[in-house]
Design an enzyme around this catalytic site. Structure first.
Site, PDB file in Angstrom:
ATOM      1  N   ARG A 156      -6.419   0.817   5.840  1.00 46.09           N
ATOM      2  CA  ARG A 156      -5.741   1.975   6.226  1.00 46.09           C
ATOM      3  C   ARG A 156      -6.386   2.734   7.391  1.00 46.09           C
ATOM      4  O   ARG A 156      -7.874   2.656   7.174  1.00 46.09           O
ATOM      5  CB  ARG A 156      -5.505   2.838   5.103  1.00 46.09           C
ATOM      6  CG  ARG A 156      -4.598   2.191   4.198  1.00 46.09           C
ATOM      7  CD  ARG A 156      -4.206   3.254   2.823  1.00 46.09           C
ATOM      8  NE  ARG A 156      -3.190   2.641   1.699  1.00 46.09           N
ATOM      9  CZ  ARG A 156      -3.738   2.047   0.612  1.00 46.09           C
ATOM     10  NH1 ARG A 156      -5.331   1.811   0.488  1.00 46.09           N
ATOM     11  NH2 ARG A 156      -2.928   1.559  -0.109  1.00 46.09           N
ATOM     12  N   LYS A 180      -7.135   4.807  -1.677  1.00 46.02           N
ATOM     13  CA  LYS A 180      -6.322   6.128  -2.565  1.00 46.02           C
ATOM     14  C   LYS A 180      -6.856   6.089  -3.704  1.00 46.02           C
ATOM     15  O   LYS A 180      -7.319   5.280  -4.653  1.00 46.02           O
ATOM     16  CB  LYS A 180      -4.825   5.545  -2.463  1.00 46.02           C
ATOM     17  CG  LYS A 180      -4.304   5.697  -1.066  1.00 46.02           C
ATOM     18  CD  LYS A 180      -2.586   5.440  -1.015  1.00 46.02           C
ATOM     19  CE  LYS A 180      -1.836   5.558   0.132  1.00 46.02           C
ATOM     20  NZ  LYS A 180      -0.435   5.394   0.070  1.00 46.02           N
ATOM     21  N   HIS A 250      -0.989   1.603  11.034  1.00 45.74           N
ATOM     22  CA  HIS A 250      -0.378   0.867  10.250  1.00 45.74           C
ATOM     23  C   HIS A 250       0.238  -0.518  10.448  1.00 45.74           C
ATOM     24  O   HIS A 250       0.496  -1.233   9.741  1.00 45.74           O
ATOM     25  CB  HIS A 250       0.582   1.896   9.255  1.00 45.74           C
ATOM     26  CG  HIS A 250       0.372   1.978   7.739  1.00 45.74           C
ATOM     27  ND1 HIS A 250      -1.065   2.265   7.149  1.00 45.74           N
ATOM     28  CD2 HIS A 250       1.125   1.379   6.804  1.00 45.74           C
ATOM     29  CE1 HIS A 250      -0.656   2.056   5.964  1.00 45.74           C
ATOM     30  NE2 HIS A 250       0.339   1.695   5.513  1.00 45.74           N
ATOM     31  N   ARG A 253      -2.180  -3.046   9.765  1.00 43.27           N
ATOM     32  CA  ARG A 253      -2.208  -3.483   8.563  1.00 43.27           C
ATOM     33  C   ARG A 253      -0.827  -4.310   7.832  1.00 43.27           C
ATOM     34  O   ARG A 253      -1.045  -5.246   7.148  1.00 43.27           O
ATOM     35  CB  ARG A 253      -2.075  -2.115   7.507  1.00 43.27           C
ATOM     36  CG  ARG A 253      -2.280  -2.305   6.084  1.00 43.27           C
ATOM     37  CD  ARG A 253      -2.534  -0.882   5.375  1.00 43.27           C
ATOM     38  NE  ARG A 253      -2.004  -0.687   4.190  1.00 43.27           N
ATOM     39  CZ  ARG A 253      -3.016  -1.028   3.199  1.00 43.27           C
ATOM     40  NH1 ARG A 253      -4.013  -1.520   3.373  1.00 43.27           N
ATOM     41  NH2 ARG A 253      -2.725  -1.051   1.978  1.00 43.27           N
ATOM     42  N   HIS A 276      -2.683  -2.344  -3.119  1.00 45.86           N
ATOM     43  CA  HIS A 276      -1.592  -1.869  -3.598  1.00 45.86           C
ATOM     44  C   HIS A 276      -1.587  -1.996  -5.243  1.00 45.86           C
ATOM     45  O   HIS A 276      -2.058  -2.775  -5.748  1.00 45.86           O
ATOM     46  CB  HIS A 276      -0.260  -2.907  -3.212  1.00 45.86           C
ATOM     47  CG  HIS A 276      -0.008  -2.711  -1.894  1.00 45.86           C
ATOM     48  ND1 HIS A 276       0.811  -3.580  -1.115  1.00 45.86           N
ATOM     49  CD2 HIS A 276      -0.221  -1.597  -1.026  1.00 45.86           C
ATOM     50  CE1 HIS A 276       1.059  -3.079   0.157  1.00 45.86           C
ATOM     51  NE2 HIS A 276       0.597  -2.023   0.112  1.00 45.86           N
ATOM     52  N   TYR A 285       6.457  -7.795   2.326  1.00 49.56           N
ATOM     53  CA  TYR A 285       6.143  -8.690   3.247  1.00 49.56           C
ATOM     54  C   TYR A 285       6.836  -9.955   3.211  1.00 49.56           C
ATOM     55  O   TYR A 285       6.843 -10.768   4.112  1.00 49.56           O
ATOM     56  CB  TYR A 285       4.714  -8.764   3.348  1.00 49.56           C
ATOM     57  CG  TYR A 285       4.143  -7.278   3.758  1.00 49.56           C
ATOM     58  CD1 TYR A 285       4.169  -6.652   4.927  1.00 49.56           C
ATOM     59  CD2 TYR A 285       3.351  -6.562   2.477  1.00 49.56           C
ATOM     60  CE1 TYR A 285       3.763  -5.418   5.194  1.00 49.56           C
ATOM     61  CE2 TYR A 285       2.947  -5.118   3.183  1.00 49.56           C
ATOM     62  CZ  TYR A 285       3.015  -4.643   4.239  1.00 49.56           C
ATOM     63  OH  TYR A 285       2.642  -3.409   4.577  1.00 49.56           O
TER      64      TYR A 285
END
Length: 304
Positions: A156, A180, A250, A253, A276, A285
């Protein structure tokens, strides 16, 4: 207790007890302040006066647009609902209310939205648009290193600009990225990204550095590169490459993940590389690659 007072206590709780990043906290603060503004406009100052119907009305108003503001997309309204739910859950936990009135409020229905991606050739065009020969400026070398790293690791933008020189000084084969919630993950550090970062460290960063920052990517004043500046770097690079696409950090990414899956990578490996928490997020995806395969089939198969 007034909802706005409780909201301030909740944000402090998130910062201290949950350890949320400054960027995540900023997003939560924006959403919870918008919710409190809506409540006050509806005459609902006290958290105990709010009902499930009120929360549902709030979400509907977000989709329509509040007080002349632009209507939110289903996904943005859904994120705003998550914040409202968090506040009401905290109210219950603190004993301010007898029930969580937001727990059963459903988010707006969303159609499947596939993220924008670049082809492998488009990625090459993007990167090659940045000078890297003897005529390259220090900013050019920084920009090339940033774009190579974003695509090469799937990081990110906040993760990339959060890297320090010490993270890459020995050119490890893997990078430890802090994502995150301060969660760390390991991602491969490929040869092309290594080469671009090495050239930046040797030829460019010393010229940008004023000796006051350990950040890997620096601005022209010697401070850490900001998110806004990183976005501007990519916008400038897209213009140089002549790509007629709306490309964000993004997008790189998304392209990283899509190209891995198209190359045969297991979806759970890609999940780990992207950081994730749920494989469901990564599986979007697989829809992209399936759609690509269908397009090839339609164009090539005699019975299509």
């Amino acid at each position: 207790m007034k909802a706005r007072v409780l909201a301030k206590t909740w944000l402090t709780h998130l910062a201290v007890e949950r350890g949320l990043s400054a960027n995540t906290l900023s997003n939560y603060r924006r959403d919870v302040e918008r919710y409190c503004d809506w409540l006050e406009a509806a005459g609902l100052d006290d958290i105990r006066d709010i009902t499930t119907a009120h929360v549902e009305s709030y979400v509907k108003d977000l989709r329509r647009g509040i007080d002349g503001q632009q209507a939110l997309s289903a996904s943005s309204a859904g994120r705003a609902l998550i914040v409202a739910r968090g506040l009401h859950k905290f109210a219950l936990m603190e004993g301010e209310v007898a029930a969580d009135v937001a727990a059963d409020v459903s988010p707006p229905a969303m159609g499947r939205h596939l993220p924008d991606t670049l082809s492998i050739n488009e990625v090459a065009l993007l990167i090659d648009a940045i000078p890297h020969s003897d005529i390259a400026t220090p900013v050019d070398l920084r920009d090339r290193a940033l774009v190579e790293l974003l695509y090469g690791t799937g990081a990110r933008i906040s993760e990339a600009i959060g890297l320090a020189v010490d993270d890459v000084s020995e050119m490890p084969e893997v990078l430890r990225i802090t994502g995150k919630g301060s969660k760390q993950r390991i991602v491969p550090f490929g040869s092309m990204a290594q080469q671009a970062v090495r050239e930046y460290l040797v030829r460019a960063r010393p010229a940008l550095s004023k000796g006051k920052s350990h950040a890997l990517f620096l601005n022209q004043r010697g401070g850490p590169l900001s998110r806004q500046s990183a976005w501007a770097v990519l916008k400038k690079t897209v213009e140089r490459a002549g790509l007629d696409k709306d490309i964000s950090p993004h997008t790189l990414r998304h392209s990283f993940a899509t190209h891995l899956l198209e190359g045969g990578a297991d979806v759970r490996v890609v999940q780990e590389l992207l950081g994730h928490s749920s494989v469901t997020t990564t599986q979007i995806y697989t829809h992209i690659t399936a759609d690509s395969l269908r397009e090839v089939w339609r164009g090539a198969h005699p019975r299509a």
